[in-house]
Structure formats: structure tokens, C-alpha cells
Design an enzyme around this catalytic site. Structure first.
Site, PDB file in Angstrom:
ATOM      1  N   HIS A 285     -14.094  -0.819   8.868  1.00 44.95           N
ATOM      2  CA  HIS A 285     -13.874   0.122   7.765  1.00 44.95           C
ATOM      3  C   HIS A 285     -13.343  -0.601   6.534  1.00 44.95           C
ATOM      4  O   HIS A 285     -12.870  -1.736   6.622  1.00 44.95           O
ATOM      5  CB  HIS A 285     -12.889   1.221   8.168  1.00 44.95           C
TER       6      HIS A 285
ATOM      7  N   LYS B  47      -8.324   2.020   4.415  1.00 39.19           N
ATOM      8  CA  LYS B  47      -8.078   2.894   5.577  1.00 39.19           C
ATOM      9  C   LYS B  47      -6.699   2.595   6.162  1.00 39.19           C
ATOM     10  O   LYS B  47      -6.349   1.433   6.360  1.00 39.19           O
ATOM     11  CB  LYS B  47      -9.171   2.692   6.637  1.00 39.19           C
TER      12      LYS B  47
HETATM   13  N1  LIG Z   1     -14.179  13.543  10.404  1.00 40.83           N
HETATM   14  C1  LIG Z   1     -14.903  12.666   9.713  1.00 40.83           C
HETATM   15  O1  LIG Z   1     -16.135  12.615   9.824  1.00 40.83           O
HETATM   16  C2  LIG Z   1     -14.208  11.743   8.735  1.00 40.83           C
HETATM   17  C3  LIG Z   1     -14.964  10.949   7.858  1.00 40.83           C
HETATM   18  C4  LIG Z   1     -14.285  10.172   6.922  1.00 40.83           C
HETATM   19  C5  LIG Z   1     -12.888  10.206   6.880  1.00 40.83           C
HETATM   20  N2  LIG Z   1     -12.206  10.964   7.775  1.00 40.83           N
HETATM   21  C6  LIG Z   1     -10.737  11.086   7.732  1.00 40.83           C
HETATM   22  O2  LIG Z   1     -10.414  11.994   6.671  1.00 40.83           O
HETATM   23  C7  LIG Z   1      -9.154  11.643   6.100  1.00 40.83           C
HETATM   24  C8  LIG Z   1      -9.325  11.458   4.591  1.00 40.83           C
HETATM   25  O3  LIG Z   1     -10.150  10.380   4.330  1.00 40.83           O
HETATM   26  P1  LIG Z   1     -10.399   9.870   2.810  1.00 40.83           P
HETATM   27  O4  LIG Z   1     -11.157   8.614   2.941  1.00 40.83           O
HETATM   28  O5  LIG Z   1     -10.941  10.972   1.997  1.00 40.83           O
HETATM   29  O6  LIG Z   1      -8.880   9.544   2.378  1.00 40.83           O
HETATM   30  P2  LIG Z   1      -8.262   9.597   0.915  1.00 40.83           P
HETATM   31  O7  LIG Z   1      -6.942   8.876   1.042  1.00 40.83           O
HETATM   32  O8  LIG Z   1      -9.234   9.137  -0.099  1.00 40.83           O
HETATM   33  O9  LIG Z   1      -7.979  11.159   0.669  1.00 40.83           O
HETATM   34  C9  LIG Z   1      -6.964  11.910   1.261  1.00 40.83           C
HETATM   35  C10 LIG Z   1      -6.521  12.975   0.273  1.00 40.83           C
HETATM   36  O10 LIG Z   1      -5.649  13.877   0.945  1.00 40.83           O
HETATM   37  C11 LIG Z   1      -4.488  14.092   0.176  1.00 40.83           C
HETATM   38  N3  LIG Z   1      -3.377  14.346   1.099  1.00 40.83           N
HETATM   39  C12 LIG Z   1      -2.904  13.539   2.068  1.00 40.83           C
HETATM   40  N4  LIG Z   1      -1.879  14.118   2.711  1.00 40.83           N
HETATM   41  C13 LIG Z   1      -1.718  15.334   2.139  1.00 40.83           C
HETATM   42  C14 LIG Z   1      -0.819  16.400   2.368  1.00 40.83           C
HETATM   43  N5  LIG Z   1       0.125  16.339   3.300  1.00 40.83           N
HETATM   44  N6  LIG Z   1      -0.934  17.523   1.625  1.00 40.83           N
HETATM   45  C15 LIG Z   1      -1.877  17.597   0.643  1.00 40.83           C
HETATM   46  N7  LIG Z   1      -2.750  16.601   0.362  1.00 40.83           N
HETATM   47  C16 LIG Z   1      -2.672  15.484   1.114  1.00 40.83           C
HETATM   48  C17 LIG Z   1      -4.284  12.810  -0.638  1.00 40.83           C
HETATM   49  O11 LIG Z   1      -3.551  13.047  -1.816  1.00 40.83           O
HETATM   50  C18 LIG Z   1      -5.722  12.397  -0.913  1.00 40.83           C
HETATM   51  O12 LIG Z   1      -6.200  12.911  -2.141  1.00 40.83           O
HETATM   52  C19 LIG Z   1      -8.706  10.385   6.853  1.00 40.83           C
HETATM   53  O13 LIG Z   1      -7.843  10.781   7.901  1.00 40.83           O
HETATM   54  C20 LIG Z   1      -9.991   9.803   7.402  1.00 40.83           C
HETATM   55  O14 LIG Z   1      -9.797   8.990   8.532  1.00 40.83           O
HETATM   56  C21 LIG Z   1     -12.841  11.742   8.686  1.00 40.83           C
END
Ligand SMILES: NC(=O)c1ccc[n+]([C@@H]2O[C@H](COP(=O)([O-])OP(=O)(O)OC[C@H]3O[C@@H](n4cnc5c(N)ncnc54)[C@H](O)[C@@H]3O)[C@@H](O)[C@H]2O)c1
Length: 258
Positions: free
Chosen positions: A151, A155
Site C-alpha cells: 500500500h 496508510k
Molecule cells: N473497505 C474498503 O474497500 C476500503 C478501501 C480503501 C480504504 N479503506 C479504509 O477506509 C479508511 C479511509 O481510507 P482513506 O484512504 O480514505 O483515508 P484518509 O485518511 O484519506 O481519509 C479518512 C478521512 O476520515 C476522517 N476521519 C478520521 N477519523 C474521523 C473521525 N473520528 N470523525 C470524523 N472524521 C474522521 C479524516 O479527517 C479523513 O478526511 C481506512 O481505514 C482505509 O483502510 C477501506
């Protein structure tokens, strides 16, 4: 279908917003993100044509919806569960890195509200897991299983939720998950599944399951080229659970309907 995206200013939140705009009958009615001070209190498309309000925390949201799609982080869980329960809203949990205690809480919560949870909402990844299970069944225990995930350097959790999902789906009662073999003395035991993580650059997500046998090696591999695959899967999950009764649902349930 009316949706609230939690984590709407993140990489995945923005992707879900963008993808939802291309779908008929899907409307993003609000966002939740702790980064409101940095990005402002609205989420909009590039032409300012479509605008939705953003709240810092689920407890502040005063808008109803059918489904919440969560791509934030485990720190948002408590307030999301409270909001979803209070308003009887289905929840699609896509963030990763939850503790066992939080997973137990989510399962308990799903007795009241429909919850869909998947660390990887790509249809192809879930097909790969299905194929891996069949492979293990046919190849038997003669083949050692090792998982490699790669990744981007932003991450924060490791191993990826997807690598853990793969390992768990291939585990038996006596399986031992081995993370990073550094400082582990001695030969590999046949009941192990090894998990290895690589972090760098902008890699969107790669997962490889290696079945290493006597004189032959068989690999199943998935490469994510765009985050849109996860956004599409999350929106399909939302469509899938929006009218379901309470319960815990996963990509396996979704695939069974296809
Ligand atoms: N299920 C899937 O298919 C899949 C795919 C990609 C990423 N993910 C997961 O999704 C999550 C997000 O990934 P990303 O790459 O978009 O990350 P990112 O860091 O770009 O985005 C996360 C967002 O959530 C917000 N956030 C975090 N904690 C918060 C809280 N307590 N309250 C309100 N807002 C909050 C942050 O400010 C940020 O804008 C990660 O856990 C990642 O591993 C899952």
C-alpha cells in the site's frame, strides 16, 4: 437512496461522493469529517453544481438518510453507532483497523440495525478470496500459504484489513498467523500463514496469496488501479442493505445475490 458519507474529505470519501454523482437514484445528503476546519463545512463537485453540508461529528448531524457509508477511522465508531441506532439508519462500515472489542461491539449493535462490514469492497478481491478458499480445499495442507500486501506510504494500519480478511478466511482451528519473519528462529511450520507488508509511494493496494508446494507455486493476485472499485462496491453494499432487516452482512452475502 439517500446517503451520508463519514470521512467525506478523505481519499475514499471523496471517491464515494464522485461515484455517487454518476449514479441514478443515489443522493449524498451530508458528510461527516473531523477536518471541517481545514476543508470547510460543505462537500461539492468540481463545478459547484452539487453541494452537501458536512458535520464535524455524527452527534451534530440533523439530516436523515437511508444509509451511512463510513470510510473514516475506528475513532468515529462510537458516535456513528449512536447516531445510526437513534435514527434507525443502516450502516456500511468500510474503514479498517478495528480492535476485537470494537468488532464485538459492531456485531452486538447489528442486532438492532442492519450493518454491512467489509475491509475491501472490491468485487474482484472478494472473488479472489472465494477462489483462494477453493484452492486451499483442492490443494490441501501440502501447500504453504503466504500473503503479501502493498500500500501507499500514507496508510496508517498494517497489515491491511484485506490481508487479515484473506488470512482469516483461509485459517483453520490450529492456524498460526505469522507477521514478518524477522527474529523468528527455525523452520516454517505447516500450520502457519505468513503475512508481509510493504509501504511506499502511491500504491493503491495489491494483495497476493501464494500457495507454495513441492516443486510448484500458485499465486492469486489482485491489483487495485483505482479507488473507484471500492467506492462502487460500497455503494452496491448500501443499495443491498438499505431495505434489509437488522443483522450483520458482508460481501459474501452481496456476492450470493449476484
Ligand atoms: N473497505 C474498503 O474497500 C476500503 C478501501 C480503501 C480504504 N479503506 C479504509 O477506509 C479508511 C479511509 O481510507 P482513506 O484512504 O480514505 O483515508 P484518509 O485518511 O484519506 O481519509 C479518512 C478521512 O476520515 C476522517 N476521519 C478520521 N477519523 C474521523 C473521525 N473520528 N470523525 C470524523 N472524521 C474522521 C479524516 O479527517 C479523513 O478526511 C481506512 O481505514 C482505509 O483502510 C477501506
Amino acid at each position: 437512496m439517500e446517503i451520508i458519507i463519514c470521512g467525506c474529505f478523505g481519499k475514499m470519501g471523496r471517491e464515494v461522493f464522485k461515484t455517487a454523482l454518476t449514479r441514478e437514484n443515489t443522493k449524498i445528503v451530508a458528510g461527516i469529517d473531523r477536518n471541517v476546519k481545514k476543508f470547510g463545512n460543505v462537500i461539492k463537485d468540481s463545478e459547484n453544481f452539487y453541494v452537501a453540508p458536512v458535520f464535524e461529528n455524527a452527534s451534530q448531524v440533523n439530516i436523515k438518510c437511508d444509509v451511512i457509508i463510513d470510510f473514516s477511522s475506528p475513532t468515529a465508531l462510537d458516535s456513528l453507532l449512536e447516531f445510526a441506532k437513534k435514527n434507525s439508519i443502516a450502516l456500511v462500515i468500510c474503514a479498517t483497523g478495528y480492535t476485537q472489542e470494537q468488532c464485538d461491539l459492531i456485531h452486538e449493535f447489528s442486532k438492532n440495525v442492519p450493518v454491512f462490514m467489509s475491509s475491501n469492497t472490491s468485487l474482484a478481491v472478494n472473488l479472489l478470496i472465494k477462489l483462494a478458499k477453493i484452492s486451499k480445499q483442492i490443494l490441501g495442507n501440502e501447500f504453504d500459504i503466504e500473503i503479501i500486501e502493498k500500500h501507499h506510504n500514507q496508510k496508517v494500519d498494517a497489515p491491511s484489513g484485506t490481508a487479515m480478511m484473506m488470512a482469516k478466511s483461509l485459517s483453520e482451528k490450529n492456524t498460526e498467523l505469522v507477521f514478518n519473519r524477522t527474529n523468528i528462529e527455525g523452520k516454517r511450520n505447516s500450520n502457519e500463514i505468513g503475512i508481509h507488508c510493504i509501504r511506499g509511494g502511491t500504491i493503491k493496494g495489491e494483495h497476493e496469496i501464494i500457495f507454495a508446494g513441492l516443486g510448484e507455486c500458485f499465486t492469486l493476485k489482485h491489483v487495485a488501479e483505482s479507488r473507484e472499485i471500492f467506492a462502487r462496491g460500497a455503494l452496491s453494499a448500501a443499495e443491498f442493505i438499505k431495505s434489509k432487516s437488522s443483522g450483520f452482512y458482508t460481501m459474501t452475502d452481496l456476492m450470493d445475490c449476484l
